[in-house]
Scaffold this active site. Structure first.
Site, PDB file in Angstrom:
ATOM      1  N   GLU A  12      49.698  34.641  38.746  1.00 57.49           N
ATOM      2  CA  GLU A  12      50.348  33.713  39.537  1.00 57.49           C
ATOM      3  C   GLU A  12      50.689  32.593  38.248  1.00 57.49           C
ATOM      4  OE1 GLU A  12      47.949  33.416  43.673  1.00 57.49           O
ATOM      5  OE2 GLU A  12      46.679  33.056  41.804  1.00 57.49           O
ATOM      6  N   GLY A  78      39.779  35.171  51.456  1.00 55.11           N
ATOM      7  CA  GLY A  78      39.613  36.176  52.668  1.00 55.11           C
ATOM      8  C   GLY A  78      39.487  35.184  53.735  1.00 55.11           C
ATOM      9  N   MET A 193      36.475  31.490  45.897  1.00 54.92           N
ATOM     10  CA  MET A 193      35.485  31.453  44.909  1.00 54.92           C
ATOM     11  C   MET A 193      35.508  30.040  43.996  1.00 54.92           C
ATOM     12  SD  MET A 193      34.700  35.213  44.238  1.00 54.92           S
ATOM     13  CE  MET A 193      33.165  35.145  43.057  1.00 54.92           C
ATOM     14  N   GLU A 194      36.729  29.193  44.248  1.00 51.78           N
ATOM     15  CA  GLU A 194      36.953  28.259  43.185  1.00 51.78           C
ATOM     16  C   GLU A 194      37.319  26.965  43.898  1.00 51.78           C
ATOM     17  OE1 GLU A 194      38.919  30.950  43.436  1.00 51.78           O
ATOM     18  OE2 GLU A 194      37.776  32.222  41.567  1.00 51.78           O
ATOM     19  N   ASP A 217      42.730  39.303  52.491  1.00 52.87           N
ATOM     20  CA  ASP A 217      41.758  40.162  53.169  1.00 52.87           C
ATOM     21  C   ASP A 217      41.009  39.509  54.354  1.00 52.87           C
ATOM     22  OD1 ASP A 217      40.199  39.322  50.371  1.00 52.87           O
ATOM     23  OD2 ASP A 217      38.906  39.342  51.989  1.00 52.87           O
TER      24      ASP A 217
HETATM   25  N1  ADE Z   1      39.166  35.915  47.456  1.00 52.59           N
HETATM   26  C1  ADE Z   1      39.822  36.523  48.151  1.00 52.59           C
HETATM   27  N2  ADE Z   1      39.156  37.225  49.038  1.00 52.59           N
HETATM   28  C2  ADE Z   1      37.957  36.908  49.042  1.00 52.59           C
HETATM   29  C3  ADE Z   1      36.550  37.205  49.547  1.00 52.59           C
HETATM   30  N3  ADE Z   1      36.588  38.211  50.459  1.00 52.59           N
HETATM   31  N4  ADE Z   1      35.595  36.423  49.131  1.00 52.59           N
HETATM   32  C4  ADE Z   1      35.703  35.605  48.321  1.00 52.59           C
HETATM   33  N5  ADE Z   1      36.742  35.338  47.657  1.00 52.59           N
HETATM   34  C5  ADE Z   1      37.939  35.849  47.910  1.00 52.59           C
END
Ligand code: ADE
Length: 260
Positions: A12, A78, A193-194, A217
């Site tokens: 990205e 996600g 996660m950020e 996802d």
């Molecule tokens: N980033 C993309 N998909 C994720 C997931 N399932 N869990 C945590 N961070 C993500």
């Protein structure tokens, strides 16, 4: 105006870097910071790496070393809410750390000594991100991503959502993990996660920020789709187009201001 862009994926950042002019590269604390002009606006780009500490480091350096007056974070997430589909976009209204729990000293999710659990994204920046994401989802996507790729990832009519994003130091890939997050915060849309870590750094520095996430996802047993392919064929195009159209709207707004 000077904007900081943090990307959760190197692809990205690379696609935006290729559009930059007057590029200067600087290395600090294991990260590369790319400064120059992006679509006519002073910008510094950085790949955060993954997780809350890594992204907080990138945001702290970005604010301390570069004259950024706002931050845009782009990446994938996600889906926690079952209404969301792969290829949808989530723009954060608020973010929190789903794995922060200092009970009984503080309430669950409360960031010690701040009195805050939820961190609010900047309204104007997020509105601009939402307009740009809608434009991309409704029109641009079909000009940029080939039909076969959209079909491969089952992206039919992507939707842009605004709401709560949860961040934590875990990739969520089981129904049990997903349910735990959902039960503790029923209105949450997506997990990554950020975002909340970058949000905390921005709030403490009083820097306006927005977090833009493409759903990659469903945060369950099916979460390990072909991740690298999703990033290279889908997500990096979302990020580039959304940022490009946000920048166009910033330029139009500042031209209007100059003309009075
Ligand atoms: N980033 C993309 N998909 C994720 C997931 N399932 N869990 C945590 N961070 C993500």
């Amino acid at each position: 105006m000077s904007i900081g862009i943090i990307g959760a994926m190197p692809e990205e950042i690379d696609i935006l870097k290729a559009d930059m002019t007057d590029l200067v590269v600087d290395k600090t604390a294991s990260r590369e910071y790319f400064s120059g002009k992006l679509y006519g606006i002073e910008t510094t780009l950085v790949f955060s790496r993954w997780g809350k500490v890594a992204s907080a480091m990138a945001a702290s350096t970005l604010i301390a070393k570069y004259p950024v007056d706002s931050i845009i974070f782009v990446g994938v997430a996600g889906a926690i809410d079952d209404q969301l589909n792969i290829g949808d976009v989530v723009i954060a209204e608020e973010l929190y750390q789903h794995d922060l729990d200092a009970r009984p000293l503080f309430k669950q999710f409360e960031i010690p000594l701040t009195g805050l659990s939820m961190l609010k994204a900047d309204k104007a920046l997020s509105a601009s991100a939402e307009n740009s994401a809608k434009l991309f989802c409704h029109n641009e996507i079909r000009k940029i991503i080939p039909p076969l790729v959209l079909k491969e990832f089952d992206i039919i009519a992507p939707v842009c959502h605004r709401g709560i994003i949860a961040s934590g130091d875990a990739f969520i890939a089981t129904n049990a993990q997903k349910q735990q997050i959902e039960q503790a915060m029923p209105k949450v849309l997506a997990v990554e996660m950020e975002g909340a870590a970058v949000a905390q750094v921005c709030v403490e520095h009083n820097i306006p920020f927005t977090v833009v996430r493409t759903i990659s996802d469903k945060a369950d047993h099916s979460a390990h789709i072909d991740f690298p392919r999703f990033i290279s064929q889908v997500a990096r195009h979302y990020s580039r187009s959304i940022i490009q159209s946000m920048y166009l709207s910033f330029l139009r707004r500042s031209e209007k201001k100059i003309r009075g």
